[in-house]
Write an enzyme that holds these catalytic residues in place. Structure first.
Site, PDB file in Angstrom:
ATOM      1  N   HIS A  58     -13.404   1.980   3.256  1.00  0.00           N
ATOM      2  CA  HIS A  58     -12.008   2.996   3.809  1.00  0.00           C
ATOM      3  C   HIS A  58     -12.804   3.187   5.486  1.00  0.00           C
ATOM      4  O   HIS A  58     -13.111   2.307   6.076  1.00  0.00           O
ATOM      5  CB  HIS A  58     -11.852   4.325   3.062  1.00  0.00           C
ATOM      6  CG  HIS A  58     -10.709   5.390   3.265  1.00  0.00           C
ATOM      7  ND1 HIS A  58     -10.534   6.312   3.757  1.00  0.00           N
ATOM      8  CD2 HIS A  58      -9.444   4.946   3.182  1.00  0.00           C
ATOM      9  CE1 HIS A  58      -9.258   6.580   4.726  1.00  0.00           C
ATOM     10  NE2 HIS A  58      -8.720   5.167   3.860  1.00  0.00           N
ATOM     11  N   GLU A 104      -8.447   1.140  -3.104  1.00  0.00           N
ATOM     12  CA  GLU A 104      -9.410   1.847  -1.444  1.00  0.00           C
ATOM     13  C   GLU A 104     -10.635   2.599  -1.299  1.00  0.00           C
ATOM     14  O   GLU A 104     -10.878   3.738  -0.780  1.00  0.00           O
ATOM     15  CB  GLU A 104      -7.861   2.513  -0.604  1.00  0.00           C
ATOM     16  CG  GLU A 104      -8.404   2.448   0.925  1.00  0.00           C
ATOM     17  CD  GLU A 104      -7.075   3.665   1.492  1.00  0.00           C
ATOM     18  OE1 GLU A 104      -6.323   3.426   0.591  1.00  0.00           O
ATOM     19  OE2 GLU A 104      -6.455   2.254   2.468  1.00  0.00           O
ATOM     20  N   HIS A 122      -2.387  -3.051   4.270  1.00  0.00           N
ATOM     21  CA  HIS A 122      -1.929  -2.045   5.813  1.00  0.00           C
ATOM     22  C   HIS A 122      -2.018  -2.144   6.842  1.00  0.00           C
ATOM     23  O   HIS A 122      -2.565  -1.254   6.941  1.00  0.00           O
ATOM     24  CB  HIS A 122      -1.491  -0.900   4.708  1.00  0.00           C
ATOM     25  CG  HIS A 122      -2.852   0.187   4.073  1.00  0.00           C
ATOM     26  ND1 HIS A 122      -3.903  -0.429   3.548  1.00  0.00           N
ATOM     27  CD2 HIS A 122      -3.496   0.705   4.841  1.00  0.00           C
ATOM     28  CE1 HIS A 122      -5.187   0.189   3.688  1.00  0.00           C
ATOM     29  NE2 HIS A 122      -4.661   1.600   4.191  1.00  0.00           N
ATOM     30  N   HIS A 170       1.365  -1.464   0.618  1.00  0.00           N
ATOM     31  CA  HIS A 170      -0.025  -0.482   0.132  1.00  0.00           C
ATOM     32  C   HIS A 170       1.040   1.309  -0.130  1.00  0.00           C
ATOM     33  O   HIS A 170       1.830   1.928   0.722  1.00  0.00           O
ATOM     34  CB  HIS A 170      -1.092  -0.226   1.322  1.00  0.00           C
ATOM     35  CG  HIS A 170      -2.041   0.490   1.453  1.00  0.00           C
ATOM     36  ND1 HIS A 170      -3.351   0.653   0.602  1.00  0.00           N
ATOM     37  CD2 HIS A 170      -1.940   2.229   1.328  1.00  0.00           C
ATOM     38  CE1 HIS A 170      -3.676   1.748   0.238  1.00  0.00           C
ATOM     39  NE2 HIS A 170      -3.677   2.796   1.259  1.00  0.00           N
ATOM     40  N   HIS A 198      -8.950  -1.769   7.487  1.00  0.00           N
ATOM     41  CA  HIS A 198      -9.690  -0.725   7.406  1.00  0.00           C
ATOM     42  C   HIS A 198     -11.465  -1.494   7.535  1.00  0.00           C
ATOM     43  O   HIS A 198     -12.456  -1.245   8.207  1.00  0.00           O
ATOM     44  CB  HIS A 198     -10.431  -0.041   6.511  1.00  0.00           C
ATOM     45  CG  HIS A 198      -9.724   1.710   6.076  1.00  0.00           C
ATOM     46  ND1 HIS A 198      -8.975   2.772   6.895  1.00  0.00           N
ATOM     47  CD2 HIS A 198      -7.734   1.143   5.546  1.00  0.00           C
ATOM     48  CE1 HIS A 198      -8.455   3.104   6.279  1.00  0.00           C
ATOM     49  NE2 HIS A 198      -7.215   2.616   5.718  1.00  0.00           N
ATOM     50  N   ASP A 200       2.078   1.504   3.769  1.00  0.00           N
ATOM     51  CA  ASP A 200       1.510   2.926   3.451  1.00  0.00           C
ATOM     52  C   ASP A 200       2.104   4.640   3.460  1.00  0.00           C
ATOM     53  O   ASP A 200       1.572   5.500   3.646  1.00  0.00           O
ATOM     54  CB  ASP A 200       0.449   3.642   5.202  1.00  0.00           C
ATOM     55  CG  ASP A 200      -0.912   3.799   4.973  1.00  0.00           C
ATOM     56  OD1 ASP A 200      -1.206   4.446   4.427  1.00  0.00           O
ATOM     57  OD2 ASP A 200      -2.357   3.885   6.269  1.00  0.00           O
ATOM     58  N   ASP A 227       0.238   5.518  -1.312  1.00  0.00           N
ATOM     59  CA  ASP A 227      -0.532   6.491  -2.011  1.00  0.00           C
ATOM     60  C   ASP A 227      -0.413   7.443  -2.583  1.00  0.00           C
ATOM     61  O   ASP A 227      -0.528   8.761  -2.564  1.00  0.00           O
ATOM     62  CB  ASP A 227      -0.771   7.161  -0.227  1.00  0.00           C
ATOM     63  CG  ASP A 227      -2.091   6.303   0.119  1.00  0.00           C
ATOM     64  OD1 ASP A 227      -3.289   6.196  -0.215  1.00  0.00           O
ATOM     65  OD2 ASP A 227      -2.097   5.744   1.814  1.00  0.00           O
TER      66      ASP A 227
HETATM   67 ZN   LIG Z   1      -5.938   3.268   4.661  1.00  0.00          ZN
END
Ligand SMILES: [Zn+2]
Ligand SMILES: *[C@@H]1O[C@H](CO)[C@@H](O)[C@H](O)[C@H]1NC(C)=O
Ligand SMILES: *[C@@H]1O[C@H](CO)[C@@H](O)[C@H](O)[C@H]1NC(C)=O
Ligand SMILES: *[C@@H]1O[C@H](CO)[C@@H](O)[C@H](O)[C@H]1NC(C)=O
Ligand SMILES: *[C@@H]1O[C@H](CO)[C@@H](O)[C@H](O)[C@H]1NC(C)=O
Ligand SMILES: *[C@@H]1O[C@H](CO)[C@@H](O)[C@H](O)[C@H]1NC(C)=O
Length: 410
Positions: free
Chosen positions: A168, A141, A235, A36, A214, A304, A38
């Site tokens: 999420h 996600e 993650h 993961h 999540h 992450d 971003d």
């Molecule tokens: Zn996340």
């Protein structure tokens, strides 16, 4: 650069750390596949997805945890790039916006073909390894990003999505999120609803990995029970080490072991130490714990990076993975176990998911019941029954809201 004289012996020790050297030796043939990252979110918020902007050049970009030189220093050979949109897009422009995030990942691969190879299967990852490139995959996600539509789910698969995080930080009409477990959200589906199980089944049929980071514990348990292929936490860390509800509790880790699933450990300080300060050694404690409860085959990495603000000392950006691997070797993890953490465990799970998929099977066709759809900004073509009272009331309230606002009633 001036280095204070008494630091020299220290630097010399670091440079010849046998664990560090061994970590890099291993990573030359088994680079890290991270679950993961971003960066696509950063590309949106910093550059509105304009990659040709000279400031957005990934070779020189400095303000992010991720850039091309750092990926190379970190021996990153595979990355699930997160196609993410926050929960406030739910029932609004979620689908349009997730298409844009998938598009920016494709364009990133196109713009830097010497660095990234966009792939969609486990043999593609091995291909990228052999070319010395970063195998680039797409993880979507947030279940809200399919807008409760199996047609959207399938279309995102065709665009390259290979995992979907079921929620999420919000419930969808078909799955509960982790904030149900903190008491900040109300349980609605008590895990997965009937439609949620249909989403799961369709993901199995397509070969999309089910990601449980999540989600609520009830959703985790439903997914682990009903999925016919292993699942991942892309993650998430260990609840036993840091009791955040975003982490995975021990009874779930036992199910992870039973199903040959995978927990890719999150480096966010708040999930590592439950405070804003954390260390690389504390991240290793999470890896040790998951190994103890679920087996070394259940451990992976999902840093992450570029999705969080606080990171542990020693793991500040994507160049630092070798230091974590050195720490595992120092803690007597074997070569095989370390290669598992780096890449082999994810490759096993992904391959199992591919093997369990079946494109010959008839796709799931039954849509979510109209009454379970939320939001008033949608049409109902194809649904034969009249909209439910619930929806009519929702639409009525929505149409009255501006009026009530203007009357200062809200
Ligand atoms: Zn996340
Ligand atoms: C991309 O950037 C280069 C260099 O700044 C510029 O010459 C070129 O016109 C840009 N291309 C597009 C399609 O914007
Ligand atoms: C990024 O910068 C490098 C080095 O300055 C340059 O060679 C490359 O063409 C640039 N790439 C893009 C996409 O702007
Ligand atoms: C993997 O994906 C590539 C395209 O990237 C495709 O050519 C290949 O056939 C796929 N392999 C398998 C085993 O599905
Ligand atoms: C699950 O636990 C068993 C027994 O401890 C172990 O042999 C096995 O390797 C574990 N599975 C995974 C995927 O690590
Ligand atoms: C690793 O193994 C060595 C040699 O067997 C032992 O002395 C050491 O205590 C072990 N370290 C850990 C952290 O288990």
């Amino acid at each position: 650069m001036l280095v204070i004289w008494w630091l020299w012996p220290l630097l010399a020790v670091c440079a010849s750390d046998p664990f560090q050297l061994k970590a890099k030796e291993i990573m030359k043939t088994t680079p890290v596949i991270d679950g993961h990252n971003d960066l696509p979110w950063q590309l949106l918020t910093l550059f509105n997805n304009k990659l040709n902007d000279s400031k957005a050049n990934l070779t020189t970009l400095m303000e992010t945890h991720t850039n091309i030189p750092k990926l190379q220093d970190g021996f990153v050979g595979g990355q699930f790039w997160s196609a993410y949109m926050p929960c406030d897009t739910q029932n609004k422009d979620a689908v349009r916006r997730i298409l844009e995030q998938i598009d920016v990942i494709h364009r990133m691969c196109q713009l830097y073909p010497e660095t990234f190879l966009c792939v969609t299967n486990s043999s593609g990852i091995r291909q990228a390894f052999s070319e010395g490139k970063v195998a680039s995959l797409i993880g979507v996600e947030g279940g809200h990003l399919i807008d409760s539509s199996l047609g959207v789910l399938r279309t995102l698969y065709h665009l390259g999505m290979r995992y979907l995080t079921l929620t999420h930080n919000c419930n969808t009409p078909w799955a509960d999120n982790w904030m149900v477990d903190t008491g900040d959200d109300k349980a609605e589906s008590q895990g997965l609803s009937v439609f949620g199980k249909r989403v799961l089944k369709e993901m199995n049929r397509l070969g999309v990995m089910i990601d449980l980071s999540h989600v609520s514990v009830a959703t985790m348990k439903d997914a682990l029970q009903y999925s016919k292929a292993p699942v991942i936490f892309s993650h998430s860390s260990a609840y036993n080490i840091c009791p955040s509800k975003r982490n995975v509790p021990d009874d779930v880790l036992q199910l992870v072991n039973k199903t040959r699933s995978l927990v890719m450990v999150n480096f966010y300080s708040k999930f590592v130490s439950c405070s804003k300060d954390a260390t690389l050694s504390q991240v290793a404690d999470h890896l040790d714990h998951i190994k103890k409860v679920a087996g070394a085959g259940a451990v992976g990495l999902g840093g992450d990076y570029d999705g969080v603000t606080e990171l542990p000392k020693g793991l500040e950006d994507v160049s630092k993975y070798p230091d974590l691997i050195a720490e595992l070797l120092r803690r007597n993890w074997t070569d095989t176990e370390v290669r598992g953490v780096l890449a082999d465990n994810l490759l096993r799970v992904f391959f199992d998911v591919e093997q369990a998929s079946n494109s010959m099977e008839i796709p799931e066709e039954e849509p979510i019941p109209l009454g379970e759809l939320e939001g008033s900004c949608r049409t109902h073509y194809g649904y034969s029954q009249a909209p439910s009272i619930h929806l009519q009331m929702g639409a009525l309230l929505a149409s009255l809201t501006p009026l009530l606002f203007s009357l200062h009633l809200l």
